[in-house]
Design a protein around this motif. Sequence first.
Motif, short mmCIF file in Angstrom:
data_model
loop_
_atom_site.label_atom_id
_atom_site.label_comp_id
_atom_site.label_asym_id
_atom_site.label_seq_id
_atom_site.Cartn_x
_atom_site.Cartn_y
_atom_site.Cartn_z
N VAL A 109 -93.07 37.58 -58.16
CA VAL A 109 -91.69 37.09 -58.12
C VAL A 109 -90.85 37.78 -59.19
O VAL A 109 -89.73 38.21 -58.93
N ILE A 110 -91.39 37.93 -60.39
CA ILE A 110 -90.68 38.61 -61.47
C ILE A 110 -90.41 40.06 -61.10
O ILE A 110 -89.32 40.59 -61.32
N MET A 111 -91.40 40.71 -60.50
CA MET A 111 -91.21 42.10 -60.09
C MET A 111 -90.13 42.22 -59.02
O MET A 111 -89.32 43.14 -59.05
N LEU A 112 -90.11 41.31 -58.07
CA LEU A 112 -89.09 41.34 -57.01
C LEU A 112 -87.70 41.09 -57.59
O LEU A 112 -86.73 41.75 -57.18
N LEU A 113 -87.59 40.15 -58.53
CA LEU A 113 -86.29 39.90 -59.15
C LEU A 113 -85.77 41.13 -59.87
O LEU A 113 -84.59 41.47 -59.78
N ALA A 114 -86.64 41.80 -60.60
CA ALA A 114 -86.23 43.03 -61.29
C ALA A 114 -85.85 44.11 -60.29
O ALA A 114 -84.88 44.83 -60.49
N ARG A 115 -86.60 44.22 -59.23
CA ARG A 115 -86.31 45.24 -58.23
C ARG A 115 -84.96 44.98 -57.55
O ARG A 115 -84.17 45.89 -57.34
N ARG A 173 -92.01 50.92 -62.16
CA ARG A 173 -93.28 51.57 -62.47
C ARG A 173 -93.26 52.38 -63.74
O ARG A 173 -94.30 52.84 -64.19
N LEU A 174 -92.11 52.59 -64.36
CA LEU A 174 -92.03 53.46 -65.53
C LEU A 174 -92.04 52.67 -66.84
O LEU A 174 -91.25 52.93 -67.73
N GLY A 175 -92.92 51.72 -66.96
CA GLY A 175 -93.00 50.92 -68.17
C GLY A 175 -93.75 51.63 -69.28
O GLY A 175 -94.42 52.64 -69.05
N PRO A 176 -93.64 51.10 -70.48
CA PRO A 176 -94.39 51.70 -71.59
C PRO A 176 -95.89 51.51 -71.39
O PRO A 176 -96.34 50.50 -70.86
N GLY A 177 -96.64 52.48 -71.83
CA GLY A 177 -98.10 52.43 -71.65
C GLY A 177 -98.77 51.29 -72.39
O GLY A 177 -99.87 50.88 -72.03
N LEU A 178 -98.12 50.77 -73.40
CA LEU A 178 -98.72 49.70 -74.18
C LEU A 178 -98.93 48.43 -73.36
O LEU A 178 -99.93 47.73 -73.55
N VAL A 179 -98.04 48.14 -72.41
CA VAL A 179 -98.23 46.93 -71.61
C VAL A 179 -99.45 47.05 -70.71
O VAL A 179 -100.17 46.08 -70.50
N TYR A 180 -99.71 48.25 -70.20
CA TYR A 180 -100.91 48.45 -69.39
C TYR A 180 -102.16 48.35 -70.25
O TYR A 180 -103.19 47.84 -69.82
N SER A 181 -102.08 48.83 -71.47
CA SER A 181 -103.21 48.74 -72.39
C SER A 181 -103.51 47.30 -72.77
O SER A 181 -104.67 46.91 -72.85
N VAL A 182 -102.47 46.51 -72.98
CA VAL A 182 -102.66 45.09 -73.30
C VAL A 182 -103.32 44.37 -72.13
O VAL A 182 -104.25 43.56 -72.31
N ALA A 183 -102.88 44.66 -70.92
CA ALA A 183 -103.46 44.03 -69.73
C ALA A 183 -104.92 44.44 -69.57
O ALA A 183 -105.79 43.60 -69.28
N ALA A 184 -105.22 45.71 -69.77
CA ALA A 184 -106.61 46.18 -69.63
C ALA A 184 -107.49 45.58 -70.71
O ALA A 184 -108.64 45.18 -70.44
N LEU A 185 -106.99 45.49 -71.93
CA LEU A 185 -107.77 44.92 -73.02
C LEU A 185 -108.06 43.44 -72.77
O LEU A 185 -109.18 42.97 -73.01
N GLY A 216 -98.89 45.01 -65.68
CA GLY A 216 -98.05 46.01 -66.34
C GLY A 216 -96.69 46.12 -65.70
O GLY A 216 -95.66 46.22 -66.39
N TYR A 217 -96.65 46.13 -64.36
CA TYR A 217 -95.36 46.18 -63.66
C TYR A 217 -94.54 44.92 -63.96
O TYR A 217 -93.33 44.99 -64.15
N ALA A 218 -95.21 43.77 -63.99
CA ALA A 218 -94.50 42.52 -64.26
C ALA A 218 -93.96 42.49 -65.69
O ALA A 218 -92.85 42.03 -65.93
N ALA A 251 -98.38 40.39 -69.72
CA ALA A 251 -99.38 41.42 -69.40
C ALA A 251 -100.78 40.93 -69.74
O ALA A 251 -101.72 41.11 -68.96
N ALA A 252 -100.94 40.29 -70.90
CA ALA A 252 -102.26 39.79 -71.30
C ALA A 252 -102.72 38.66 -70.39
O ALA A 252 -103.89 38.60 -70.00
N LEU A 253 -101.81 37.77 -70.04
CA LEU A 253 -102.17 36.66 -69.15
C LEU A 253 -102.57 37.17 -67.77
O LEU A 253 -103.53 36.69 -67.17
N GLY A 254 -101.85 38.16 -67.27
CA GLY A 254 -102.20 38.73 -65.97
C GLY A 254 -103.53 39.44 -65.99
O GLY A 254 -104.32 39.33 -65.05
#
Length: 132
Positions: free
Chosen positions: A16-22, A47-59, A91-93, A121-124
Motif C-alpha cells: 500500500v505504501i509503495m502504491l501511494l508513492a507511485r 526502485r532507486l532507493g539508497p542501498g542502505l535500506v536494502y542492506s538493513v532489510a537483508a540484515l 527496500g522499495y517500501a 525495511a527491518a520489519l519487512g
Amino acid sequence: MTLEHVSVAVVVAELVIMLLARFGTERRHWRHYKRDEAAPHRRDNVRLGPGLVYSVAALALVAIAVFSGIDFEWSIGTLSMLGVLGILVPGYAANSVMLLSTRGHRKPLKGWQEMLAYILAALGGAAAVAFI
C-alpha cells in the motif's frame, strides 16, 4: 494472531505504501505533461532507493532466520521468495516512505522520517522469515 498473519499484514502495508508513492509520483508526471510544470525528478522512481535500506532489510532477514533457528530448504524458489519478500519489497517500501516524506522535493529528510524508513525495511526483512 500468528506470525504468518503479522507477516501478511506487513507485506500488505508495504505494498500500500509503495502504491501511494507511485500514485504521487505519477501525479507529478501528469502535471508536468499537462501543464508544463516542473519536470519530475529522476529519484521519483520507487526502485532507486539508497542501498542502505536494502542492506538493513537483508540484515534483519538473516538475523531473524539465524536466531529463530529455522531450517529451510536451499532451493531457488525459497531463496527467490526470500529475496523478493525479504529484501526488495521492504527496500522499495522504505524508499517509498522517503519519497512520501519529501513529496518529491530535494529537501533532506528529517531524522524521524529516515528512521521510519529504516524501521520499515527491518520489519519487512524480519517478517519475511515467516514465509519460509
